[in-house]
Design a protein around this motif. Structure first.
Motif, PDB file in Angstrom:
ATOM      1  N   GLY A 111       0.811  -1.216   0.000  1.00  9.81           N
ATOM      2  CA  GLY A 111       0.000   0.000   0.000  1.00  9.81           C
ATOM      3  C   GLY A 111       0.843   1.264   0.000  1.00  9.81           C
ATOM      4  O   GLY A 111       0.434   2.296  -0.522  1.00  9.81           O
ATOM      5  N   ILE A 112       2.017   1.188   0.561  1.00  9.93           N
ATOM      6  CA  ILE A 112       2.906   2.353   0.599  1.00  9.93           C
ATOM      7  C   ILE A 112       3.733   2.447  -0.678  1.00  9.93           C
ATOM      8  O   ILE A 112       3.864   3.527  -1.261  1.00  9.93           O
ATOM      9  N   THR A 113       4.281   1.331  -1.121  1.00 14.01           N
ATOM     10  CA  THR A 113       5.223   1.389  -2.253  1.00 14.01           C
ATOM     11  C   THR A 113       4.550   1.436  -3.614  1.00 14.01           C
ATOM     12  O   THR A 113       5.134   1.950  -4.557  1.00 14.01           O
ATOM     13  N   ARG A 114       3.327   0.906  -3.756  1.00  9.83           N
ATOM     14  CA  ARG A 114       2.653   0.904  -5.059  1.00  9.83           C
ATOM     15  C   ARG A 114       2.496   2.319  -5.615  1.00  9.83           C
ATOM     16  O   ARG A 114       2.875   2.582  -6.761  1.00  9.83           O
ATOM     17  N   PRO A 115       1.960   3.288  -4.843  1.00 14.15           N
ATOM     18  CA  PRO A 115       1.827   4.639  -5.397  1.00 14.15           C
ATOM     19  C   PRO A 115       3.185   5.296  -5.673  1.00 14.15           C
ATOM     20  O   PRO A 115       3.314   6.059  -6.635  1.00 14.15           O
ATOM     21  N   ILE A 116       4.174   4.977  -4.874  1.00 12.54           N
ATOM     22  CA  ILE A 116       5.495   5.562  -5.108  1.00 12.54           C
ATOM     23  C   ILE A 116       6.089   5.008  -6.408  1.00 12.54           C
ATOM     24  O   ILE A 116       6.663   5.753  -7.207  1.00 12.54           O
ATOM     25  N   ARG A 117       5.924   3.706  -6.632  1.00 13.26           N
ATOM     26  CA  ARG A 117       6.400   3.120  -7.895  1.00 13.26           C
ATOM     27  C   ARG A 117       5.657   3.726  -9.081  1.00 13.26           C
ATOM     28  O   ARG A 117       6.240   3.962 -10.142  1.00 13.26           O
ATOM     29  N   LYS A 118       4.360   4.002  -8.903  1.00  6.20           N
ATOM     30  CA  LYS A 118       3.573   4.631  -9.962  1.00  6.20           C
ATOM     31  C   LYS A 118       4.125   6.027 -10.271  1.00  6.20           C
ATOM     32  O   LYS A 118       4.274   6.397 -11.441  1.00  6.20           O
ATOM     33  N   LEU A 119       4.453   6.788  -9.234  1.00  7.11           N
ATOM     34  CA  LEU A 119       5.046   8.116  -9.442  1.00  7.11           C
ATOM     35  C   LEU A 119       6.386   8.015 -10.162  1.00  7.11           C
ATOM     36  O   LEU A 119       6.701   8.844 -11.014  1.00  7.11           O
ATOM     37  N   VAL A 120       7.167   7.007  -9.822  1.00 10.26           N
ATOM     38  CA  VAL A 120       8.468   6.823 -10.478  1.00 10.26           C
ATOM     39  C   VAL A 120       8.265   6.550 -11.967  1.00 10.26           C
ATOM     40  O   VAL A 120       8.974   7.108 -12.825  1.00 10.26           O
ATOM     41  N   ARG A 121       7.296   5.702 -12.320  1.00 13.38           N
ATOM     42  CA  ARG A 121       7.020   5.410 -13.738  1.00 13.38           C
ATOM     43  C   ARG A 121       6.577   6.662 -14.482  1.00 13.38           C
ATOM     44  O   ARG A 121       7.023   6.937 -15.595  1.00 13.38           O
ATOM     45  N   ILE A 122       5.692   7.430 -13.858  1.00  4.68           N
ATOM     46  CA  ILE A 122       5.198   8.656 -14.491  1.00  4.68           C
ATOM     47  C   ILE A 122       6.337   9.659 -14.653  1.00  4.68           C
ATOM     48  O   ILE A 122       6.439  10.343 -15.677  1.00  4.68           O
ATOM     49  N   THR A 123       7.207   9.754 -13.662  1.00  6.39           N
ATOM     50  CA  THR A 123       8.359  10.646 -13.759  1.00  6.39           C
ATOM     51  C   THR A 123       9.246  10.270 -14.935  1.00  6.39           C
ATOM     52  O   THR A 123       9.735  11.141 -15.658  1.00  6.39           O
ATOM     53  N   ALA A 124       9.444   8.986 -15.148  1.00  2.00           N
ATOM     54  CA  ALA A 124      10.260   8.536 -16.284  1.00  2.00           C
ATOM     55  C   ALA A 124       9.610   8.924 -17.601  1.00  2.00           C
ATOM     56  O   ALA A 124      10.300   9.358 -18.541  1.00  2.00           O
ATOM     57  N   LEU A 125       8.291   8.816 -17.698  1.00  5.11           N
ATOM     58  CA  LEU A 125       7.595   9.210 -18.929  1.00  5.11           C
ATOM     59  C   LEU A 125       7.714  10.719 -19.169  1.00  5.11           C
ATOM     60  O   LEU A 125       7.906  11.165 -20.295  1.00  5.11           O
ATOM     61  N   ILE A 126       7.590  11.497 -18.104  1.00  2.00           N
ATOM     62  CA  ILE A 126       7.713  12.948 -18.239  1.00  2.00           C
ATOM     63  C   ILE A 126       9.139  13.317 -18.637  1.00  2.00           C
ATOM     64  O   ILE A 126       9.354  14.220 -19.441  1.00  2.00           O
ATOM     65  N   ALA A 127      10.114  12.610 -18.092  1.00  2.00           N
ATOM     66  CA  ALA A 127      11.512  12.868 -18.445  1.00  2.00           C
ATOM     67  C   ALA A 127      11.746  12.605 -19.934  1.00  2.00           C
ATOM     68  O   ALA A 127      12.608  13.236 -20.548  1.00  2.00           O
ATOM     69  N   LYS A 128      10.959  11.720 -20.520  1.00  2.00           N
ATOM     70  CA  LYS A 128      11.075  11.434 -21.955  1.00  2.00           C
ATOM     71  C   LYS A 128      10.314  12.450 -22.792  1.00  2.00           C
ATOM     72  O   LYS A 128      10.365  12.406 -24.010  1.00  2.00           O
ATOM     73  N   GLY A 129       9.575  13.375 -22.133  1.00  2.00           N
ATOM     74  CA  GLY A 129       8.901  14.454 -22.863  1.00  2.00           C
ATOM     75  C   GLY A 129       7.389  14.357 -22.896  1.00  2.00           C
ATOM     76  O   GLY A 129       6.738  15.202 -23.492  1.00  2.00           O
ATOM     77  N   ASP A 130       6.794  13.349 -22.293  1.00  2.00           N
ATOM     78  CA  ASP A 130       5.340  13.204 -22.284  1.00  2.00           C
ATOM     79  C   ASP A 130       4.765  13.956 -21.094  1.00  2.00           C
ATOM     80  O   ASP A 130       4.632  13.417 -20.001  1.00  2.00           O
ATOM     81  N   LEU A 131       4.401  15.221 -21.318  1.00  2.00           N
ATOM     82  CA  LEU A 131       3.915  16.073 -20.230  1.00  2.00           C
ATOM     83  C   LEU A 131       2.414  15.939 -19.997  1.00  2.00           C
ATOM     84  O   LEU A 131       1.825  16.714 -19.250  1.00  2.00           O
ATOM     85  N   THR A 132       1.782  14.962 -20.638  1.00  2.00           N
ATOM     86  CA  THR A 132       0.353  14.741 -20.422  1.00  2.00           C
ATOM     87  C   THR A 132       0.097  13.795 -19.259  1.00  2.00           C
ATOM     88  O   THR A 132      -1.053  13.620 -18.864  1.00  2.00           O
ATOM     89  N   GLN A 133       1.138  13.207 -18.714  1.00  2.00           N
ATOM     90  CA  GLN A 133       0.994  12.223 -17.633  1.00  2.00           C
ATOM     91  C   GLN A 133       0.538  12.896 -16.338  1.00  2.00           C
ATOM     92  O   GLN A 133       0.968  13.991 -16.018  1.00  2.00           O
ATOM     93  N   ARG A 134      -0.344  12.230 -15.609  1.00  2.00           N
ATOM     94  CA  ARG A 134      -0.822  12.703 -14.314  1.00  2.00           C
ATOM     95  C   ARG A 134      -0.779  11.552 -13.324  1.00  2.00           C
ATOM     96  O   ARG A 134      -1.010  10.397 -13.689  1.00  2.00           O
ATOM     97  N   ALA A 135      -0.544  11.868 -12.073  1.00  2.00           N
ATOM     98  CA  ALA A 135      -0.545  10.872 -11.008  1.00  2.00           C
ATOM     99  C   ALA A 135      -1.954  10.820 -10.424  1.00  2.00           C
ATOM    100  O   ALA A 135      -2.376  11.747  -9.758  1.00  2.00           O
ATOM    101  N   HIS A 136      -2.671   9.749 -10.696  1.00  2.00           N
ATOM    102  CA  HIS A 136      -4.042   9.585 -10.203  1.00  2.00           C
ATOM    103  C   HIS A 136      -4.004   8.758  -8.920  1.00  2.00           C
ATOM    104  O   HIS A 136      -4.316   7.572  -8.921  1.00  2.00           O
TER     105      HIS A 136
END
Length: 142
Positions: free
Chosen positions: A39-64
């Motif tokens: 329950g603690i690490t799942r959302p953090i891993r999700k944020l890490v994945r989204i951060t990687a996508l944004i770093a690649k230039g996809d600024l449409t990503q949101r953390a839900h």
């Protein structure tokens, strides 16, 4: 006197029950720890994945992430940061477009100035040539 086995039988049964209950408690604690850590690490891993996508230039990503704890606060802050980054990029793109338009206008004005100078110099050259030839003729006769 009672044999040792009979005297210690209740203590051995108690010990066995304590061992079984202890093992069950350890298993239950281990299962709870897995669920809590997920329950603690799942959302953090999700944020890490989204951060990687944004770093690649996809600024449409949101953390839900709907959590009301610190991780949820982090996700909301992350989304605000991404929105501000999008706004800054849009503003930058608008400024670049305005600068390109101004640059194009300046280029056209420079070309117009060059044509004007060419025309004026040509207009002055013709009478000056005639005056120069006249002066040469007068000097030649003198």
């Amino acid at each position: 006197m009672a044999p040792k086995k009979e005297v210690f039988a209740p203590a051995i049964r108690l010990r066995n029950k304590v061992v079984v209950v202890g093992l069950l408690a350890i298993v239950v604690a281990w299962i709870l720890a897995i669920f809590i850590s997920q329950g603690i690490t799942r959302p953090i891993r999700k944020l890490v994945r989204i951060t990687a996508l944004i770093a690649k230039g996809d600024l449409t990503q949101r953390a839900h992430i709907k959590q009301k704890d610190e991780v949820g606060d982090l996700a909301r802050s992350f989304n605000k940061m991404t929105d501000k980054l999008n706004d800054a990029i849009a503003l930058r793109d608008q400024e670049i477009l305005e600068r390109k338009n101004i640059e194009e206008q300046l280029k056209e004005e420079m070309e117009e100035k060059t044509r004007f100078i060419d025309m004026i110099s040509n207009e002055f050259r013709t009478p000056l040539t005639a005056i120069r030839e006249g002066i040469k003729a007068v000097l030649a006769e003198a």
